[in-house]
Write a protein that holds these residues in place. Structure first.
Motif, PDB file in Angstrom:
ATOM      1  N   ARG A   1      37.681  20.364  60.289  1.00  0.00           N
ATOM      2  CA  ARG A   1      38.036  19.925  59.159  1.00  0.00           C
ATOM      3  C   ARG A   1      38.489  21.211  58.069  1.00  0.00           C
ATOM      4  O   ARG A   1      38.703  20.981  57.051  1.00  0.00           O
ATOM      5  CB  ARG A   1      37.292  18.916  58.383  1.00  0.00           C
TER       6      ARG A   1
ATOM      7  N   ALA B   1      42.604  22.568  50.373  1.00  0.00           N
ATOM      8  CA  ALA B   1      42.703  21.497  49.253  1.00  0.00           C
ATOM      9  C   ALA B   1      41.897  22.286  48.103  1.00  0.00           C
ATOM     10  O   ALA B   1      42.501  21.845  46.902  1.00  0.00           O
ATOM     11  CB  ALA B   1      41.997  20.158  49.671  1.00  0.00           C
TER      12      ALA B   1
ATOM     13  N   LEU C   1      39.537  13.686  51.110  1.00  0.00           N
ATOM     14  CA  LEU C   1      39.720  13.599  52.521  1.00  0.00           C
ATOM     15  C   LEU C   1      38.892  12.532  53.243  1.00  0.00           C
ATOM     16  O   LEU C   1      37.565  12.595  52.757  1.00  0.00           O
ATOM     17  CB  LEU C   1      39.588  14.897  53.046  1.00  0.00           C
TER      18      LEU C   1
ATOM     19  N   ASN D   1      44.382  24.846  46.271  1.00  0.00           N
ATOM     20  CA  ASN D   1      45.178  24.149  45.768  1.00  0.00           C
ATOM     21  C   ASN D   1      44.950  23.914  44.289  1.00  0.00           C
ATOM     22  O   ASN D   1      45.937  23.729  43.505  1.00  0.00           O
ATOM     23  CB  ASN D   1      45.444  22.839  46.402  1.00  0.00           C
ATOM     24  N   VAL D   2      43.700  23.571  44.010  1.00  0.00           N
ATOM     25  CA  VAL D   2      43.229  23.413  42.683  1.00  0.00           C
ATOM     26  C   VAL D   2      42.468  24.479  41.656  1.00  0.00           C
ATOM     27  O   VAL D   2      42.383  24.143  40.636  1.00  0.00           O
ATOM     28  CB  VAL D   2      42.447  22.003  42.683  1.00  0.00           C
TER      29      VAL D   2
ATOM     30  N   GLU E   1      41.589  22.292  56.398  1.00  0.00           N
ATOM     31  CA  GLU E   1      42.428  21.126  55.285  1.00  0.00           C
ATOM     32  C   GLU E   1      41.367  21.233  54.066  1.00  0.00           C
ATOM     33  O   GLU E   1      41.967  21.155  52.990  1.00  0.00           O
ATOM     34  CB  GLU E   1      42.604  19.933  55.801  1.00  0.00           C
ATOM     35  N   ILE E   2      40.153  21.389  54.271  1.00  0.00           N
ATOM     36  CA  ILE E   2      39.203  21.406  53.082  1.00  0.00           C
ATOM     37  C   ILE E   2      39.598  22.942  52.124  1.00  0.00           C
ATOM     38  O   ILE E   2      39.624  22.631  51.197  1.00  0.00           O
ATOM     39  CB  ILE E   2      37.920  21.484  53.705  1.00  0.00           C
TER      40      ILE E   2
ATOM     41  N   TRP F   1      35.260  18.087  40.985  1.00  0.00           N
ATOM     42  CA  TRP F   1      36.617  17.940  42.218  1.00  0.00           C
ATOM     43  C   TRP F   1      36.173  17.469  43.450  1.00  0.00           C
ATOM     44  O   TRP F   1      34.997  17.609  43.947  1.00  0.00           O
ATOM     45  CB  TRP F   1      36.948  19.470  42.506  1.00  0.00           C
ATOM     46  N   ASP F   2      36.972  16.695  44.262  1.00  0.00           N
ATOM     47  CA  ASP F   2      37.103  15.974  45.514  1.00  0.00           C
ATOM     48  C   ASP F   2      38.293  16.046  46.421  1.00  0.00           C
ATOM     49  O   ASP F   2      39.196  15.895  45.492  1.00  0.00           O
ATOM     50  CB  ASP F   2      36.420  14.433  45.166  1.00  0.00           C
ATOM     51  N   PRO F   3      38.048  16.890  47.413  1.00  0.00           N
ATOM     52  CA  PRO F   3      39.300  16.895  48.082  1.00  0.00           C
ATOM     53  C   PRO F   3      39.820  15.574  48.584  1.00  0.00           C
ATOM     54  O   PRO F   3      41.337  15.616  48.617  1.00  0.00           O
ATOM     55  CB  PRO F   3      39.041  17.899  49.243  1.00  0.00           C
TER      56      PRO F   3
END
Ligand code: ATP
Ligand code: MG
Length: 301
Positions: A261, A268, A240, A271-272, A264-265, A236-238
């Protein structure tokens, strides 16, 4: 506030420059950890502070005045070459040392009782030092640095050879001494311990002080990092800009250019997948040490 000021120390042995312009200060009540590789110059610095070794240049002052014999007698010193009389009994030796520093017989005796108690060697008071195990001799050595109620503490590797219980006791003793206004400087190779214990640290390399200050301040210029623990998709990679990712089992380390940051990190990640913990990572003293030492090696190359 009074402080111990070390300024511009230079010391050469033949063609070895053991100290090359070392300066730092330790305020009353401050715990200062002195770290550096073998041969970096820690012991040399501490001996000069004590006045058992003379510097080629530079000064050491306490509360603005050079350290004279009277001030020296108010320092608690633990030398690298341990200096107890092997045949003398633990209790007698501590009373004797306290008396040398000007305590009355009764005060010296009380201090001996107190410190052997605190350091867990009370049962060995009547034994000759040489009969004690190495770690217990070390505890007596520590008692000898403390027994006269010093105003300044200079301890060369006070934690070496101590078991974990004694390390805990000693850490507490140093905190207590600092809290009553004593400047405490000690050297150690146990970086995690130094980091946990000290207000400020000094890193010495090849006779030069290459960093000094609070560990948090010394690492503040580095990019902030976070550890995410949980179940995130493999790789996984956000996605950003300016944010980088490293995966290791179910732990993901994220690095960004600013602490802002974080939300938002985290968003993200949530979210997954499942996020169990999201923790800011601080650079450790060990990392700082490695960075500072290798930086200077590159500069020298
Ligand atoms: N009496 C001496 N004669 C010659 N060189 C010396 C002497 N004492 C120290 N040195 C040299 O001075 C340098 C600094 O030594 P020092 O003992 O201060 O290091 P240190 O940081 O205390 O190391 P360690 O972690 O091994 O105790 C080293 O290069 C050492 O070899
Ligand atoms: Mg040394």
């Amino acid at each position: 506030m009074a402080s111990l000021e070390i300024s511009g120390l230079v010391k050469t042995y033949g063609d070895v420059r053991a100290l090359d312009d070392v300066s730092f200060d330790v305020a009353a009540g401050e715990l200062f950890g002195f770290v550096g590789a073998n041969g970096a110059g820690k012991t040399t610095t501490m001996r000069i502070i004590l006045g058992v070794l003379r510097a080629d240049a530079g000064t050491v002052t306490w509360d603005g005045s050079p350290i004279d014999a009277a001030t020296r007698s108010r320092i608690g010193y633990m030398p690298e070459e341990r200096g107890l009389y092997p045949r003398m009994k633990v209790g007698e030796q501590l009373v004797y040392l306290a008396r040398l520093h000007g305590l009355s017989r009764a005060d010296a005796h009380a201090a001996m009782e107190r410190w052997t108690e605190v350091l867990g060697v009370a049962e060995r008071r009547a034994d000759a030092v040489e009969k004690l195990s190495l770690g217990n001799q070390q505890r007596v050595q520590l008692a000898s640095a403390l027994v006269h109620g010093p105003e300044i503490l200079v301890l060369d590797e006070p934690f070496s050879g101590l078991d974990p219980v004694a390390v805990g006791v000693m850490s507490e003793v140093l905190r207590t001494e600092a809290a009553r206004g004593v400047p405490v400087i000690f050297s150690s190779h146990q970086l995690e311990l130094v980091e946990r214990l000290c207000d400020r640290v000094g890193i010495v390399r090849a006779g030069r002080l290459v960093a000094s200050g609070a560990v948090a301040d010394l690492t503040a210029t580095e990019r902030p990092r976070w550890l995410i623990e949980g179940d995130l998709p493999r790789g996984w990679d956000p996605g950003l800009a300016g944010v980088t990712v490293a995966h290791e089992a179910d732990r993901v380390t994220i690095e960004a250019e600013s602490p802002q940051r974080a939300p938002e990190i985290l968003a993200a990640a949530v979210n997954v997948g499942q996020v169990r913990a999201f923790t800011p990572l601080r650079s450790t003293l060990t990392e700082l040490f490695e960075d500072v030492v290798s930086e200077h090696e590159e500069a020298a190359a």
